[in-house]
Structure formats: structure tokens, C-alpha cells
Design a protein around this motif. Structure first.
Motif, PDB file in Angstrom:
ATOM      1  N   VAL A  29      47.546  42.641  76.342  1.00  0.00           N
ATOM      2  CA  VAL A  29      46.119  42.899  76.341  1.00  0.00           C
ATOM      3  C   VAL A  29      45.913  44.395  76.512  1.00  0.00           C
ATOM      4  N   ALA A  30      44.999  44.979  75.734  1.00  0.00           N
ATOM      5  CA  ALA A  30      44.615  46.383  75.894  1.00  0.00           C
ATOM      6  C   ALA A  30      43.144  46.413  76.281  1.00  0.00           C
ATOM      7  N   LEU A  31      42.829  47.103  77.337  1.00  0.00           N
ATOM      8  CA  LEU A  31      41.460  47.153  77.838  1.00  0.00           C
ATOM      9  C   LEU A  31      40.975  48.603  77.828  1.00  0.00           C
ATOM     10  N   PRO A  32      40.008  48.934  76.960  1.00  0.00           N
ATOM     11  CA  PRO A  32      39.498  50.311  76.935  1.00  0.00           C
ATOM     12  C   PRO A  32      38.450  50.534  78.026  1.00  0.00           C
ATOM     13  N   THR A  33      38.331  51.765  78.481  1.00  0.00           N
ATOM     14  CA  THR A  33      37.293  52.139  79.439  1.00  0.00           C
ATOM     15  C   THR A  33      36.420  53.216  78.812  1.00  0.00           C
ATOM     16  N   ARG A  34      35.250  53.457  79.383  1.00  0.00           N
ATOM     17  CA  ARG A  34      34.333  54.450  78.808  1.00  0.00           C
ATOM     18  C   ARG A  34      34.528  55.831  79.413  1.00  0.00           C
ATOM     19  N   GLU A  35      34.374  55.944  80.701  1.00  0.00           N
ATOM     20  CA  GLU A  35      34.434  57.254  81.355  1.00  0.00           C
ATOM     21  C   GLU A  35      35.484  57.243  82.438  1.00  0.00           C
ATOM     22  N   PRO A  36      36.454  58.030  82.439  1.00  0.00           N
ATOM     23  CA  PRO A  36      36.931  58.843  81.324  1.00  0.00           C
ATOM     24  C   PRO A  36      37.585  57.950  80.281  1.00  0.00           C
ATOM     25  N   PRO A  37      37.634  58.365  79.027  1.00  0.00           N
ATOM     26  CA  PRO A  37      38.230  57.500  77.996  1.00  0.00           C
ATOM     27  C   PRO A  37      39.715  57.269  78.269  1.00  0.00           C
ATOM     28  N   ARG A  38      40.053  56.053  78.514  1.00  0.00           N
ATOM     29  CA  ARG A  38      41.411  55.678  78.900  1.00  0.00           C
ATOM     30  C   ARG A  38      41.631  54.245  78.427  1.00  0.00           C
ATOM     31  N   GLN A  39      42.835  53.870  78.162  1.00  0.00           N
ATOM     32  CA  GLN A  39      43.122  52.496  77.761  1.00  0.00           C
ATOM     33  C   GLN A  39      44.271  51.967  78.601  1.00  0.00           C
ATOM     34  N   PHE A  40      44.053  50.810  79.215  1.00  0.00           N
ATOM     35  CA  PHE A  40      45.081  50.143  80.006  1.00  0.00           C
ATOM     36  C   PHE A  40      45.827  49.179  79.089  1.00  0.00           C
ATOM     37  N   HIS A  41      47.134  49.255  79.080  1.00  0.00           N
ATOM     38  CA  HIS A  41      47.956  48.334  78.288  1.00  0.00           C
ATOM     39  C   HIS A  41      48.654  47.380  79.255  1.00  0.00           C
ATOM     40  N   PHE A  42      48.271  46.122  79.195  1.00  0.00           N
ATOM     41  CA  PHE A  42      48.846  45.116  80.082  1.00  0.00           C
ATOM     42  C   PHE A  42      49.979  44.404  79.358  1.00  0.00           C
ATOM     43  N   SER A  43      51.151  44.433  79.967  1.00  0.00           N
ATOM     44  CA  SER A  43      52.298  43.692  79.457  1.00  0.00           C
ATOM     45  C   SER A  43      53.259  43.497  80.621  1.00  0.00           C
ATOM     46  N   GLY A  44      54.108  42.519  80.498  1.00  0.00           N
ATOM     47  CA  GLY A  44      55.081  42.255  81.552  1.00  0.00           C
ATOM     48  C   GLY A  44      54.426  41.784  82.839  1.00  0.00           C
ATOM     49  N   VAL A  45      54.804  42.414  83.956  1.00  0.00           N
ATOM     50  CA  VAL A  45      54.313  42.006  85.281  1.00  0.00           C
ATOM     51  C   VAL A  45      52.805  42.201  85.390  1.00  0.00           C
ATOM     52  N   SER A  46      52.297  43.312  84.848  1.00  0.00           N
ATOM     53  CA  SER A  46      50.853  43.545  84.956  1.00  0.00           C
ATOM     54  C   SER A  46      50.073  42.490  84.175  1.00  0.00           C
ATOM     55  N   LEU A  47      50.627  42.022  83.053  1.00  0.00           N
ATOM     56  CA  LEU A  47      49.966  40.956  82.285  1.00  0.00           C
ATOM     57  C   LEU A  47      49.953  39.649  83.074  1.00  0.00           C
ATOM     58  N   TRP A  48      51.056  39.329  83.717  1.00  0.00           N
ATOM     59  CA  TRP A  48      51.112  38.109  84.521  1.00  0.00           C
ATOM     60  C   TRP A  48      50.132  38.175  85.690  1.00  0.00           C
ATOM     61  N   LEU A  49      50.047  39.317  86.341  1.00  0.00           N
ATOM     62  CA  LEU A  49      49.096  39.471  87.445  1.00  0.00           C
ATOM     63  C   LEU A  49      47.661  39.379  86.951  1.00  0.00           C
ATOM     64  N   LEU A  50      47.389  39.970  85.784  1.00  0.00           N
ATOM     65  CA  LEU A  50      46.049  39.903  85.210  1.00  0.00           C
ATOM     66  C   LEU A  50      45.680  38.462  84.847  1.00  0.00           C
ATOM     67  N   GLY A  51      46.625  37.682  84.379  1.00  0.00           N
ATOM     68  CA  GLY A  51      46.367  36.284  84.041  1.00  0.00           C
ATOM     69  C   GLY A  51      46.278  35.378  85.256  1.00  0.00           C
ATOM     70  N   LEU A  52      47.078  35.677  86.281  1.00  0.00           N
ATOM     71  CA  LEU A  52      47.058  34.836  87.479  1.00  0.00           C
ATOM     72  C   LEU A  52      45.773  34.979  88.283  1.00  0.00           C
ATOM     73  N   SER A  53      45.138  36.138  88.221  1.00  0.00           N
ATOM     74  CA  SER A  53      43.938  36.378  89.009  1.00  0.00           C
ATOM     75  C   SER A  53      42.809  35.396  88.675  1.00  0.00           C
ATOM     76  N   PRO A  54      42.365  35.286  87.410  1.00  0.00           N
ATOM     77  CA  PRO A  54      41.307  34.304  87.137  1.00  0.00           C
ATOM     78  C   PRO A  54      41.800  32.861  87.232  1.00  0.00           C
ATOM     79  N   LEU A  55      43.089  32.643  86.988  1.00  0.00           N
ATOM     80  CA  LEU A  55      43.625  31.286  87.090  1.00  0.00           C
ATOM     81  C   LEU A  55      43.527  30.779  88.529  1.00  0.00           C
TER      82      LEU A  55
END
Length: 97
Positions: A29-55
Motif C-alpha cells: 500500500v502507498a499512502l500519499p500525504t499533502r503537507e509536506p508532500p511525502r509518500q509512505f510505502h507499506f510493505s513487510g512488517v509495516s504492512l502487517w501492522l497497518l492491516g492488523l490495526s483495523p482488524l
């Protein structure tokens, strides 16, 4: 039969849980932000943590709506805290582009 308020909470929890499963098994998953322009790339452990949170949050909401969990229970509070911590840790671990 669930009352309308509990039905809404149950459906919200089910939607959160479904979102968590989609994130977990959907790939990166790639999540863009507005200010400052930055993009978070979720993969591996960060992707699992991002998925486990709403689950986790969704499963807790569903349990609360069905009456299987207590709002004042230490386990419920710990699970919701772990869900929020997983989301924060996912953003900390995600590489920024």
C-alpha cells in the motif's frame, strides 16, 4: 436480534475487520500525504501492522456489539490500545519516499 444502534456498531466493526483483511492480503500500500508532500510505502512488517490495526479494532467492536466483551474489561482496553499502537508503529516503520 440486535438493536439498531448495536447493528450499526456491529456493521462498523465488520467493515473495519474487512478493511484489515484487504490490507493484509492485498499486497503493498502507498499512502500519499499533502503537507509536506511525502509518500509512505507499506510493505513487510509495516504492512502487517497497518492491516492488523483495523482488524483488531473491528473484532473488538463486533464483540462489544454482540455483548461478548465488556467496555470496562482490561483485555478490551488492551486490545484497542494495541490496535492504536500497531497503527502508529506501522507509520514509523514505513519507508518514506
Amino acid at each position: 436480534m440486535l438493536r439498531p444502534t448495536l447493528l450499526i456498531i456491529y456493521l462498523f466493526g465488520a467493515a473495519l475487520a474487512a478493511l484489515g483483511l484487504v490490507v493484509l492480503f492485498g499486497g503493498g500500500v502507498a499512502l500519499p500525504t499533502r503537507e509536506p508532500p511525502r509518500q509512505f510505502h507499506f510493505s513487510g512488517v509495516s504492512l502487517w501492522l497497518l492491516g492488523l490495526s483495523p482488524l483488531i479494532a473491528g473484532l473488538v467492536c463486533m464483540g462489544l456489539a454482540r455483548g461478548r466483551l465488556s467496555r470496562e474489561s482490561p483485555t478490551t482496553r488492551w486490545a484497542l490500545g494495541a490496535s492504536m499502537a500497531a497503527l502508529g508503529l506501522a507509520f514509523l516503520l514505513a519507508p518514506k519516499a
